[in-house]
Structure formats: C-alpha cells, structure tokens
Design an enzyme around this catalytic site. Structure first.
Site, PDB file in Angstrom:
ATOM      1  N   SER A 295       0.613  -0.884   0.028  1.00  0.00           N
ATOM      2  CA  SER A 295       0.029   0.371  -0.079  1.00  0.00           C
ATOM      3  C   SER A 295       0.782   1.313  -0.196  1.00  0.00           C
ATOM      4  O   SER A 295       1.832   1.161   1.371  1.00  0.00           O
ATOM      5  CB  SER A 295      -0.692  -0.042   1.418  1.00  0.00           C
ATOM      6  OG  SER A 295      -1.492  -1.213   1.811  1.00  0.00           O
TER       7      SER A 295
ATOM      8  N   ALA B  16      -0.588  -8.245  -0.003  1.00  0.00           N
ATOM      9  CA  ALA B  16      -1.586  -8.258   0.283  1.00  0.00           C
ATOM     10  C   ALA B  16      -3.015  -7.182  -0.205  1.00  0.00           C
ATOM     11  O   ALA B  16      -3.769  -7.880  -0.778  1.00  0.00           O
ATOM     12  CB  ALA B  16      -1.601  -8.006   1.722  1.00  0.00           C
ATOM     13  N   CYS B  17      -2.020  -5.589  -0.281  1.00  0.00           N
ATOM     14  CA  CYS B  17      -2.231  -4.597  -0.863  1.00  0.00           C
ATOM     15  C   CYS B  17      -1.459  -3.861  -1.522  1.00  0.00           C
ATOM     16  O   CYS B  17      -0.580  -3.654  -1.037  1.00  0.00           O
ATOM     17  CB  CYS B  17      -3.503  -3.945   0.512  1.00  0.00           C
ATOM     18  SG  CYS B  17      -4.379  -2.610   0.043  1.00  0.00           S
ATOM     19  N   PRO B  18      -1.998  -3.325  -2.361  1.00  0.00           N
ATOM     20  CA  PRO B  18      -2.879  -3.652  -4.044  1.00  0.00           C
ATOM     21  C   PRO B  18      -3.328  -5.023  -3.870  1.00  0.00           C
ATOM     22  O   PRO B  18      -4.026  -5.235  -4.657  1.00  0.00           O
ATOM     23  CB  PRO B  18      -2.903  -3.160  -4.981  1.00  0.00           C
ATOM     24  CG  PRO B  18      -1.151  -2.746  -4.995  1.00  0.00           C
ATOM     25  CD  PRO B  18      -0.523  -2.344  -2.794  1.00  0.00           C
TER      26      PRO B  18
END
Lengths: 379, 79
Positions: A295, B16-18
């Site tokens: 992220s 896991a993210c993105p």
C-alpha cells in the site's frame, strides 16, 4: 570526516526519517560529524488523510497544514528548492536553483502525485479528494447536491487504498444527515473482482454495502470520462452514467525520478527488506515512491522510515545494520461518521478487520491531531 | 513458455494490498502494445482472477504455471 545525509522529499517518509536521524545522531550533529540536508519542493507540510474530512466539512483546510520548518529538528537543514536530477553514480542531487547537494547517504522520499490528465475527460467531469483544492471543490459540490446518482470509481495505481471505501461509507452518512439519502443512489466501483484489494476487507464490506443500500460493480477500470453526457467508460467495455462523479485519480511518482532514469512511472526499484535502491548501497527509498507491491500510505512510509533511520544510524556509528522492513502497514478504516475499524498486515500476515466501533473512530479522529507528533518522530 | 521473451516482470508475491491483480492492471496500463508481462503471485485466487480479467479486457492470456510456492502468469498486451 563528516557524513552527509541528503533526504529528498518533505512528506511523511522524509520528515519522519529526518527527525529520527536527528535524534539518533544528535551528538554527531552537534559535533559536525554528521550533516542532514532535506530538499523539498514545498514550504508547507500537509496531512493528506485530512482531505477526506474536508470533503465532508468535518475538518477545515487550515487544520491540516503546518510549516515544514516547524516540524523538523532545528539541526536539520531545509532547502525549499525542488530536486531536478539525482546522479547516483556521482552521489549528488541537483536542485532547480542549480545547487549541488553532495551526499554520502541518500534517502529518496519523493512520494507520488495524482495524474488525472491520464484519463481523458477527468478534469472536466470528475471530482476527487486527493489534493487540497480538489477536496474543497468536492465539498462545495456535495453541499449543493440535492439527489441523483453518485458514482465512486478508482484509478490505478492510487495511494491510501482504503480511502475510496471510507469515502463511500462516509458519503452514506453525509447524505443521511442532509435528509437526501432516499433521493440518492450511491454506486461504488472497483478495479478488481471484489470491493477492496484486501480480501478480508472486501468480504467484510459486502454485507454492509447491502445493508446500507450501496450498489456496486467490480472489474471496473475507468478509461474515459464523457463529461458532456455524464458517462464513465471502462477498459472492460462497460459504461455507467452519473450525476456526480467522484473518481480517485491514477498516480505516478515524482518527475525527478523519471528524469533521472531511476524507474518507470517514477517508482524506484527497491529491495523489499533492506529498502535500498537496487545497485546502490548508500541510497535508501521510503514511502510512495518505492516500487514495492504494498500500500502507498502514510503508515507504510512511517514504518519504512523507522527501518531506514535505524539502518543509517547503525551504518554510520557501527559500520553495519541488521534492521529490516517486514512489509508492515496499518490503516484505520472509517465506516461512517461515528464508527471505524482498522487493519494491519505485513508480507507474511494477512489482514483481519476488527468489528467497527466508536472507540476506533475516536482513535482515528485523535490520530488526525496526533499526526504532527508522528512527523516529528515522537509517536 | 520458458523460451518466450519476457519484457516485464511484476513480482507481486507477498502483496496483500494492492494485491497481484491490481499490480497487473497497473502494469498493463503503463506498458506499450506488444509487451509480454509475467505476473508472480502467491495467491491461488490470482490463477482465476488474472486470466479472467486479461480476457475480459481483450488482452492475450498466454500461459500459467505453478512454481515452488507461487504461480507465474504470462500475458501480452495486444491493444
């Protein structure tokens, strides 16, 4: 011999790294054995998660801005003079004014920027909340909104991956407060085949969307916005009409990265544990500008800064370091105006959202004020 | 498949993210027509999601294979 640390970028990653280094190397800074220079393109530091609240009139714009100088330890030299070229082979950063900053260690924290221009029609047809002026415009548009279909759509890549979901939940409560929820259809779209990148968050969101009457469509990648006819068209060949469009713009890295030949689209090749730029042991990368598949978020930058500051400190004082980044990310997720949840995960541990609560919402509101202590390296 | 020239590798293992599919979408958007892309993912779901998306947007799915602890998916941007 004086060790020169240059930090390019004054966002969360650069600021936390600089302040932690100043604290760890306080004695060396006083004695002139270490110099820390920060190069940034703006005199102000903006708490970007606050944009979400500005859109809903929950925070005033001036509440999320501080002078960068006031956030930095006084021993850090600040140059508000954008970097235009980074020459890693000669250990020098050149700024717009022509000044050359030579370094022994470099920290690249140049962040990301929105590029709405990459989607035809975006500027004319869409609102967003990823910049100050855009968030204020969206706030004004929402104030005037009296009903119709609001479409939320998401460009790729983008930072703060939970923000579109938070916006949608908060929008629901905003419309309810204004007594126009029954005249409005909220239509959320997402690029992949679930409601959020994090599968547990996506699974958690589905029943909540259904309970709140929020419609959704997945595998929806905006390709073009037809502002005149108020239609979004996608890579997948579908189209969707709207009365108000809130579109998360795609992002790119800073121009200086591309202009220095350091990575496509401005993302710098980064070792996922050591956070070094590939091929350059004295160059570290933190925050949005890494090319890591994690992220792009303030917490990511913060946790990476902890590692980079620790590594640089140990390298300078002891010649080596064993500190490594484990991929840690933590995100609060607002689930409306009065509840929130949070997730944390790393390279090996998947996220598991906790049940939303008022307490977590208050913690998030508290963190919105405490952020400045994080930036100063205190929290 | 091993003889095919790979132009770009997207290593989304541990993401896991993105997540792998979002990384692939990002890669396809920024690649030029003709680029052969390989996606590495530890998520089994990617073996279904990625080929489905590749076909849905009219790009060319080439192949998929299981490696030690991850999957490798190869595609070509054709438009």
């Amino acid at each position: 011999m004086t060790k020169r640390i240059v930090i390019v970028g004054g966002g969360t990653g650069g600021t936390v790294t600089a302040n932690l280094l100043a604290r760890n190397l306080y004695r060396q800074l006083i004695d002139g054995k270490v110099v820390i220079n920060m190069i940034t393109d703006k005199p102000d530091h903006v708490y970007q998660p606050g944009f979400l609240y500005i859109a809903f009139d929950k925070i005033r714009p001036d509440e999320i801005v501080r002078k960068q100088r006031e956030l930095l330890d006084p021993h850090i030299n600040l140059f508000v003079d954008p970097a235009v070229r980074i020459d890693r082979d000669n250990n020098v950063v050149i700024t717009k004014s022509g000044k050359e900053h030579h370094y022994d260690y470099l920290v690249i924290a140049t962040g990301s920027k929105v590029v709405p221009e990459e989607i035809p029609g975006f500027r004319e047809g869409a609102h967003h909340f990823y910049e100050m002026e855009a968030a204020k415009k969206l706030r004004d548009a929402l104030r005037k909104f009296e009903g119709g279909r609001i479409v939320v759509t998401v460009g790729v890549p983008h930072k703060c991956p939970v923000a579109p979901l938070e916006f949608t939940f908060m929008l629901h409560d905003y419309l309810k407060e204004r007594d126009i929820l029954d005249k409005t259809e909220i239509y959320y779209t997402y690029p992949i085949n679930r409601l959020h990148a994090l599968e547990p968050v996506a699974n958690w969101a589905v029943p909540r969307f259904e309970q709140k009457g929020i419609k959704y469509e997945t595998l929806f990648n905006m390709e073009e916005i037809d502002a005149r006819n108020k239609v979004v068209r996608t890579m997948e060949g579908t189209e969707l009409s709207y009365d108000l469009l809130v579109a998360i713009p795609p992002h790119k890295g800073a121009p200086v990265i591309q202009e220095s030949g350091m990575g496509s689209d401005g993302w710098v090749t980064t070792d996922r544990k050591l956070l070094r730029n590939a091929g350059y042991d004295n160059v570290y990368v933190v925050g949005d500008t890494t090319d890591l598949p994690i992220s792009k978020a303030g917490s990511t930058a913060h946790f990476q800064s902890d590692v980079v500051a620790e590594r640089l400190t140990s390298e300078i004082l002891e010649g080596e370091s064993s500190s490594e980044y484990d991929g840690k990310v933590v995100c609060f997720v607002e689930t409306g105006f009065d509840e929130a949840t949070y997730v944390w995960f790393n390279y090996k541990t998947p996220p598991k959202p906790t049940p939303p609560s008022r307490m977590l919402h208050w913690m998030k509101l508290g963190y919105n004020r405490l952020y400045w202590l994080s930036a100063k390296g205190v929290l | 498949m091993s003889e095919l020239k790979i132009d770009r590798t997207i290593d989304a293992r541990g993401s896991a993210c993105p997540g792998p599919l979002m990384e692939l979408i990002k890669g396809v958007k920024s690649a030029g027509v003709g680029t052969v892309i390989e996606l590495l993912s530890c998520e089994k779901g990617t073996t279904v999601d990625a080929p489905a998306w590749i076909k849905k947007v009219g790009q060319e799915f080439i192949d998929m294979e299981e490696k030690e602890g991850y999957w490798r998916i190869v595609m070509k941007k054709i438009k």
